[in-house]
Every structure is written in C-alpha cells, then in structure tokens.
Design a protein around this motif. Structure first.
Motif, mmCIF file in Angstrom:
data_model
loop_
_atom_site.group_PDB
_atom_site.id
_atom_site.type_symbol
_atom_site.label_atom_id
_atom_site.label_comp_id
_atom_site.label_asym_id
_atom_site.label_seq_id
_atom_site.Cartn_x
_atom_site.Cartn_y
_atom_site.Cartn_z
ATOM 1 N N UNK A 186 1.695 7.125 3.978
ATOM 2 C CA UNK A 186 2.113 6.530 5.252
ATOM 3 C C UNK A 186 2.339 5.010 5.274
ATOM 4 N N UNK A 187 2.248 4.228 4.223
ATOM 5 C CA UNK A 187 2.423 2.773 4.337
ATOM 6 C C UNK A 187 2.666 2.321 3.129
ATOM 7 N N UNK A 188 3.687 1.318 3.169
ATOM 8 C CA UNK A 188 4.086 0.563 1.995
ATOM 9 C C UNK A 188 3.545 -0.732 2.067
ATOM 10 N N UNK A 189 2.820 -1.340 0.977
ATOM 11 C CA UNK A 189 2.039 -2.745 1.023
ATOM 12 C C UNK A 189 2.617 -3.796 -0.037
ATOM 13 N N UNK A 190 3.307 -4.630 0.592
ATOM 14 C CA UNK A 190 3.688 -5.728 -0.326
ATOM 15 C C UNK A 190 2.839 -7.137 -0.433
ATOM 16 N N UNK A 191 2.213 -7.163 -1.622
ATOM 17 C CA UNK A 191 1.167 -8.084 -1.692
ATOM 18 C C UNK A 191 1.637 -9.373 -2.186
ATOM 19 N N UNK A 192 1.169 -10.463 -1.516
ATOM 20 C CA UNK A 192 1.678 -11.792 -1.608
ATOM 21 C C UNK A 192 0.690 -12.613 -2.491
ATOM 22 N N UNK B 230 5.745 -12.587 -4.370
ATOM 23 C CA UNK B 230 5.411 -11.232 -4.309
ATOM 24 C C UNK B 230 4.322 -11.158 -5.637
ATOM 25 N N UNK B 231 3.407 -10.486 -5.343
ATOM 26 C CA UNK B 231 2.518 -9.924 -6.564
ATOM 27 C C UNK B 231 2.686 -8.344 -7.049
ATOM 28 N N UNK B 232 2.581 -7.504 -6.038
ATOM 29 C CA UNK B 232 2.649 -6.158 -6.389
ATOM 30 C C UNK B 232 3.254 -5.514 -5.249
ATOM 31 N N UNK B 233 3.557 -4.146 -5.240
ATOM 32 C CA UNK B 233 4.096 -3.254 -4.150
ATOM 33 C C UNK B 233 3.327 -1.948 -4.370
ATOM 34 N N UNK B 234 2.655 -1.702 -3.503
ATOM 35 C CA UNK B 234 1.832 -0.302 -3.325
ATOM 36 C C UNK B 234 2.300 0.639 -2.103
#
Length: 181
Positions: free
Chosen positions: A132-138, A124-128
C-alpha cells in the motif's frame, strides 16, 4: 511527473513498522528478548524436573514454548502502540493534508499546506514498494512516503521510480507481501 495525495496515520505506521523490521538493532533486541525469556523458563522447568516437581516443571516448559511462539505477536502490538504514540505526537497535523509532489530526474519537489521542500535525486538511497505504500529513502535517514491508495496513476509512478532507480544505480525493492515478523 506530478502527483497529488494525502497521508493517513496508517501510512506513517506502515513506514515505522517496516523500518523497524529492517533495523538490525531492533531485530537483535527482539531476538534476545524472545530467546532470553524462553531459556529462563526452560531453565526453571529443567530445575523443577530435576527436583522431581513434575507439575512445576511442565508448567515452566509450557511457558517457555508459549513465550517463544507468542512473543512476536506481543511485540507487534507493543511496537504499534509505541509508534502510534510517536506518530500522533509528531505527525498528526499531516494527516489528511493534500501533498503535491513533482518528480523529475533531477529533483523531488513537495508542497504541503504552505511548506515546500526540494530534494536532489542524488540524495536518494533506495526505493521500497510495499503493498500500500512506496518509500523513497534519503541519505539522512528520512523518507518520502507515497501511498498507493490515495493516488491516481500509481502504475506510472512505479515505472518512473524504477527508471529513476536504474538511472541513479540505487536498489528498487518490491516487497508487496511484506508483513511484520
């Protein structure tokens, strides 16, 4: 923590549009296009004013102003059309499918229509968090999309993700009022 949800075309579009607004390359390209055409129209306007063709000068000055303020709206429509084509070509089979996600301190396990994936939380790099949406960036540029609208208990998920982000020392960003700019 276990979750069940389905993804829609709009979820993928929101992710693509959000990612585009965070891309330095895309933002520079949009700015060059906006400023370049405005300056070109402005130069023509000045030229026509200098040659005492006031009507043409005024038209080009007006075009410069209109282009400067209208270009972001045109960009939004152009990028939406482009991304919708991309999404429908690559992700159309994912729309409406049930995804089962298990989130622990050590990994994220996802299961969708016979496919399974397991990702270490170290990736995981960050969470935004958007409206309406949650993004878990890898790390490899991928992302896990978690739509708030089709999940029960999104408040528990948000608390868990904030805790996980703090544990992993990665940013958790709330952008609940994010819009295309």
């Amino acid at each position: 923590m276990n979750l069940e949800y389905t993804l829609t075309e709009q979820d993928f579009l929101d992710y693509q549009m959000y990612s585009a607004t965070k891309s330095d390359r895309i933002n520079k390209k949009r700015q060059r296009s906006r400023m370049g055409m405005s300056l070109l129209y402005l130069a023509f306007g000045v030229f026509f004013l200098a040659t005492q063709s006031y009507a043409f000068g005024a038209v080009f000055m007006g075009l410069a102003i209109i282009w400067f303020f209208a270009r972001p709206m045109l960009d939004k429509k152009r990028y939406e059309k482009h991304f919708l084509g991309f999404i429908n070509e690559h992700y159309k089979d994912s729309f409406g499918r049930k995804v089962i996600l298990e989130l622990t301190d050590d990994y994220i396990f996802a299961k969708e229509a016979g496919m399974e994936s397991k990702v270490s939380t170290e990736e995981l790099v960050e969470v935004n968090e958007l409206k309406n949406l949650i993004l878990i960036k890898l790390k490899k540029g991928q992302a896990v999309l978690l739509p708030k609208h089709s999940m029960e208990g999104s408040e528990l998920l948000i608390a868990k993700l904030k805790e996980l982000a703090q544990h992993l020392n990665i940013p958790y960003t709330e952008e609940l009022d994010w819009k295309w700019r």
